[in-house]
Structures are given as structure tokens and as C-alpha cells.
Design a protein around this motif. Structure first.
Motif, PDB file in Angstrom:
ATOM      1  N   ARG A  76     -13.637  10.488 -72.096  1.00 40.39           N
ATOM      2  CA  ARG A  76     -13.480  11.722 -71.087  1.00 40.39           C
ATOM      3  C   ARG A  76     -12.235  10.756 -70.353  1.00 40.39           C
ATOM      4  N   LEU A  77     -10.873  11.656 -70.327  1.00 36.24           N
ATOM      5  CA  LEU A  77      -9.888  11.273 -69.752  1.00 36.24           C
ATOM      6  C   LEU A  77      -9.408  12.478 -68.703  1.00 36.24           C
ATOM      7  N   VAL A  78      -9.094  12.068 -67.540  1.00 32.48           N
ATOM      8  CA  VAL A  78      -8.510  12.769 -66.495  1.00 32.48           C
ATOM      9  C   VAL A  78      -7.003  12.430 -66.213  1.00 32.48           C
ATOM     10  N   ILE A  79      -6.174  13.410 -66.606  1.00 31.02           N
ATOM     11  CA  ILE A  79      -4.852  13.471 -66.090  1.00 31.02           C
ATOM     12  C   ILE A  79      -4.369  13.994 -64.900  1.00 31.02           C
ATOM     13  N   GLN A  80      -3.545  13.097 -64.122  1.00 32.17           N
ATOM     14  CA  GLN A  80      -3.228  13.600 -62.854  1.00 32.17           C
ATOM     15  C   GLN A  80      -1.811  13.220 -62.535  1.00 32.17           C
ATOM     16  N   GLY A  81      -1.184  13.996 -61.678  1.00 34.55           N
ATOM     17  CA  GLY A  81       0.284  13.726 -61.301  1.00 34.55           C
ATOM     18  C   GLY A  81       0.782  14.885 -60.471  1.00 34.55           C
ATOM     19  N   PRO A  82       1.980  14.686 -60.136  1.00 31.96           N
ATOM     20  CA  PRO A  82       2.811  15.978 -59.292  1.00 31.96           C
ATOM     21  C   PRO A  82       3.203  16.972 -60.124  1.00 31.96           C
ATOM     22  N   THR A  83       3.214  18.079 -59.500  1.00 28.65           N
ATOM     23  CA  THR A  83       3.683  19.236 -60.439  1.00 28.65           C
ATOM     24  C   THR A  83       4.995  19.158 -60.975  1.00 28.65           C
TER      25      THR A  83
ATOM     26  N   LEU B 287     -22.072  18.867 -71.150  1.00 27.07           N
ATOM     27  CA  LEU B 287     -21.593  19.332 -72.425  1.00 27.07           C
ATOM     28  C   LEU B 287     -20.932  18.301 -72.969  1.00 27.07           C
ATOM     29  N   TRP B 288     -19.951  17.608 -72.287  1.00 25.53           N
ATOM     30  CA  TRP B 288     -19.255  16.209 -72.897  1.00 25.53           C
ATOM     31  C   TRP B 288     -20.392  15.283 -73.595  1.00 25.53           C
ATOM     32  N   LYS B 289     -21.507  14.752 -72.531  1.00 29.18           N
ATOM     33  CA  LYS B 289     -22.429  13.957 -73.238  1.00 29.18           C
ATOM     34  C   LYS B 289     -23.267  14.547 -74.050  1.00 29.18           C
ATOM     35  N   GLU B 290     -23.755  15.801 -74.237  1.00 32.57           N
ATOM     36  CA  GLU B 290     -24.514  16.393 -75.115  1.00 32.57           C
ATOM     37  C   GLU B 290     -24.019  16.469 -76.323  1.00 32.57           C
ATOM     38  N   HIS B 291     -22.691  16.827 -76.480  1.00 31.60           N
ATOM     39  CA  HIS B 291     -22.069  17.247 -77.674  1.00 31.60           C
ATOM     40  C   HIS B 291     -21.241  16.074 -78.250  1.00 31.60           C
ATOM     41  N   GLY B 292     -21.096  15.032 -77.528  1.00 34.52           N
ATOM     42  CA  GLY B 292     -20.359  13.718 -77.897  1.00 34.52           C
ATOM     43  C   GLY B 292     -18.770  14.079 -78.120  1.00 34.52           C
ATOM     44  N   LEU B 293     -18.338  15.120 -77.114  1.00 35.26           N
ATOM     45  CA  LEU B 293     -16.817  15.644 -77.348  1.00 35.26           C
ATOM     46  C   LEU B 293     -15.870  14.447 -76.880  1.00 35.26           C
ATOM     47  N   THR B 294     -14.810  14.641 -77.281  1.00 36.44           N
ATOM     48  CA  THR B 294     -13.508  14.016 -76.639  1.00 36.44           C
ATOM     49  C   THR B 294     -13.088  14.755 -75.687  1.00 36.44           C
ATOM     50  N   PHE B 295     -12.886  14.673 -74.301  1.00 34.69           N
ATOM     51  CA  PHE B 295     -12.939  15.426 -73.339  1.00 34.69           C
ATOM     52  C   PHE B 295     -11.381  14.981 -72.439  1.00 34.69           C
ATOM     53  N   VAL B 296     -10.434  15.802 -72.373  1.00 32.73           N
ATOM     54  CA  VAL B 296      -9.312  15.544 -71.616  1.00 32.73           C
ATOM     55  C   VAL B 296      -9.042  16.672 -70.783  1.00 32.73           C
ATOM     56  N   MET B 297      -8.881  16.474 -69.591  1.00 26.48           N
ATOM     57  CA  MET B 297      -8.689  17.322 -68.503  1.00 26.48           C
ATOM     58  C   MET B 297      -7.606  16.865 -67.544  1.00 26.48           C
ATOM     59  N   VAL B 298      -6.919  18.102 -67.389  1.00 26.75           N
ATOM     60  CA  VAL B 298      -5.860  17.797 -66.409  1.00 26.75           C
ATOM     61  C   VAL B 298      -6.145  18.551 -64.793  1.00 26.75           C
ATOM     62  N   THR B 299      -6.106  17.977 -63.706  1.00 26.38           N
ATOM     63  CA  THR B 299      -6.513  18.393 -62.473  1.00 26.38           C
ATOM     64  C   THR B 299      -5.366  17.896 -61.394  1.00 26.38           C
ATOM     65  N   HIS B 300      -5.604  18.760 -60.558  1.00 25.86           N
ATOM     66  CA  HIS B 300      -4.736  18.292 -59.179  1.00 25.86           C
ATOM     67  C   HIS B 300      -5.733  17.602 -58.078  1.00 25.86           C
ATOM     68  N   ASP B 301      -6.947  17.750 -58.362  1.00 23.51           N
ATOM     69  CA  ASP B 301      -8.165  17.556 -57.627  1.00 23.51           C
ATOM     70  C   ASP B 301      -8.334  16.090 -57.557  1.00 23.51           C
ATOM     71  N   SER B 302      -8.355  15.389 -56.382  1.00 24.92           N
ATOM     72  CA  SER B 302      -8.648  13.929 -56.439  1.00 24.92           C
ATOM     73  C   SER B 302      -9.943  13.599 -56.472  1.00 24.92           C
ATOM     74  N   ALA B 303     -10.675  14.563 -55.832  1.00 26.66           N
ATOM     75  CA  ALA B 303     -12.237  14.337 -55.880  1.00 26.66           C
ATOM     76  C   ALA B 303     -12.818  14.234 -57.280  1.00 26.66           C
ATOM     77  N   ILE B 304     -12.117  15.008 -58.181  1.00 26.88           N
ATOM     78  CA  ILE B 304     -12.549  14.825 -59.738  1.00 26.88           C
ATOM     79  C   ILE B 304     -11.849  13.647 -60.207  1.00 26.88           C
ATOM     80  N   ALA B 305     -10.691  13.169 -59.936  1.00 21.89           N
ATOM     81  CA  ALA B 305     -10.037  12.176 -60.728  1.00 21.89           C
ATOM     82  C   ALA B 305     -10.761  10.996 -60.201  1.00 21.89           C
ATOM     83  N   ARG B 306     -11.247  10.628 -58.974  1.00 26.19           N
ATOM     84  CA  ARG B 306     -12.097   9.599 -58.611  1.00 26.19           C
ATOM     85  C   ARG B 306     -12.924   9.258 -59.251  1.00 26.19           C
ATOM     86  N   LYS B 307     -13.792  10.182 -60.046  1.00 31.16           N
ATOM     87  CA  LYS B 307     -15.013  10.024 -60.905  1.00 31.16           C
ATOM     88  C   LYS B 307     -14.686   9.784 -62.099  1.00 31.16           C
ATOM     89  N   ALA B 308     -13.358   9.988 -62.432  1.00 33.32           N
ATOM     90  CA  ALA B 308     -13.030   9.697 -63.983  1.00 33.32           C
ATOM     91  C   ALA B 308     -13.353   8.307 -64.420  1.00 33.32           C
TER      92      ALA B 308
END
Length: 227
Positions: A33-40, A187-208
Motif C-alpha cells: 500500500r503506497l501513498v503518493i503525495q506532493g505539490p500540484t 478491501l486492500w487487506k481482504e483481497h490482497g490488492l496492490t494499492f497505490v493512492m494519490v492524495t493531497h491529504d496529510s492525514a491520510i499520508a501520515r498513516k501510510a
């Protein structure tokens, strides 16, 4: 597993050439599970499009399970996207004239399933995101959070190996954001997915567990203890 080597993507902006990605090397393991963050404008969405085979790099390779997506003919690339990669977008991208059930079924049409099988799998997918009783509703009859749940069901109904999400909580309020993130992580855990997510949200990024920060086309990955 994804293996990116020397991935560069250049765009023309007027008379100048802009590097959206500048020699990116990145490995994403199965089930990561990878979260991608950065400026616009830093290259986040461009990287996600490379992973999804929605765009091709100017140079470099984007391998998924040893197959270079950047080098595939369009027909084979379309097949890989249809079978192996689920997409969730900020704007939901639902068809307004179709019910929730029909929107989810659209993802199964390229797989050549019988209509009865499509109906059953779509109903199961909507059940799994808590919308079993809203199958016949049109998008306009659903809240933003419910529309995103439909979009998630549509991404997962084809049982992909990879789930790519581009700002999936960007149009939602804070409580709905937390609900959708809880659903996606479950769903990521249940299905064993490779999960990549782009977000601006620092609250989400902190938990990645893994955070990739992109600035000016350059990437830096931070590993965290398993959470």
C-alpha cells in the motif's frame, strides 16, 4: 510487482519542455500500500497514469509482473487494464443515466462475461461496499460518499490485482473521507490488492506504510513500520 526504471515524462508547454517525471526508479511489491503525495503539478497523477497504462513514458520502462506496459501494443495494454487494474477517481466518473448496478456492470463488459454473471458479480460488489439496497439508484440519487462507493465497487468487480486511486476522498467531507479510507483499507487487506493512492491529504499520508513524495518529477520513498 511493479518495477519502474528511469521513467521520464516530458510535456510541451508553449516553447518549453517540462519534465513531469524525471528519471523515476520505483519498486512496488505485490500487496503493497503506497501513498503518493506532493505539490500540484509535481507529477503525482502522471505517475499513477503510468502505473495504470493510461499514458506512456517518454523514456524508461514500467513493468508489471515482468511485462513492460510502456512497450505493449494498445490492444494488449487495454486487455491488461481491463483484467488486472482497477481505477478510482476523485470525480467518481459514473454514468449519470445508469443505475449503480449498471455502472458497476460496465467494468465487466470487456471481460466477455454472460449477462447473468455480470449482474451477480455487480450485486456482490455493491454489497461488499455497503450499497446492496441502493443498486437501482441513479448517481444523482446518491450522496457523494455513496457515489464513491459505487466507483470502488466498479473498480473491484473485475477482481483486479492492482487498485489505483487518484484523490478518491478529494470531493468528500472529513467524516466521509474517513469512512471511504476505512473501506479502501479493509478491501486492500481482504483481497490482497496492490494499492497505490494519490492524495493531497496529510492525514491520510501520515498513516501510510509507504509514502512516496514527488517534487519536480523526482521521487523519494519513506518506509514506515507496519501499521
Amino acid at each position: 510487482m511493479y518495477q519502474l526504471r528511469g521513467v521520464t515524462k516530458q510535456y510541451r508547454r508553449g516553447k518549453e519542455t517540462v519534465d513531469a517525471l524525471a528519471g523515476v526508479d520505483l519498486t512496488i511489491g505485490d500487496g503493497d500500500r503506497l501513498v503518493i503525495q506532493g505539490p500540484t503539478g509535481g507529477g503525482k497523477s502522471t505517475l499513477l497514469q503510468m502505473l495504470g497504462g493510461l499514458d506512456r513514458p517518454t523514456s524508461g520502462s514500467v513493468e508489471l509482473d515482468g511485462v513492460d506496459l510502456a512497450a505493449l501494443p494498445e490492444a494488449r495494454l487495454t486487455k491488461v487494464r481491463a483484467e488486472s487494474i482497477g481505477f478510482v477517481f476523485q470525480s467518481f466518473n459514473l454514468i449519470p443515466t445508469l443505475s449503480a448496478q449498471e455502472n458497476v456492470e460496465t467494468a465487466l463488459v470487456p471481460l466477455g462475461l454472460r449477462a447473468a454473471d455480470r449482474r451477480e458479480r455487480a450485486a456482490d460488489a455493491l454489497e461488499s461496499v455497503g450499497l446492496g439496497e441502493r443498486r437501482s439508484h441513479l448517481p444523482a440519487e446518491l450522496s457523494g460518499g455513496q457515489q464513491q462507493r459505487v466507483a470502488i465497487a466498479r473498480a473491484l468487480v473485475k477482481r483486479p490485482k492492482v487498485l489505483l486511486a487518484d484523490e478518491p476522498t478529494g470531493n468528500l467531507d472529513e467524516s466521509m473521507r474517513d469512512e471511504i479510507m476505512e473501506l479502501l483499507e479493509g478491501l486492500w487487506k481482504e483481497h490482497g490488492l496492490t494499492f497505490v493512492m494519490v492524495t493531497h491529504d496529510s492525514a491520510i499520508a501520515r498513516k501510510a506504510p509507504r509514502l512516496a513524495t514527488i517534487r519536480r518529477g523526482q521521487i523519494k520513498v519513506t518506509e514506515r513500520a507496519h501499521q
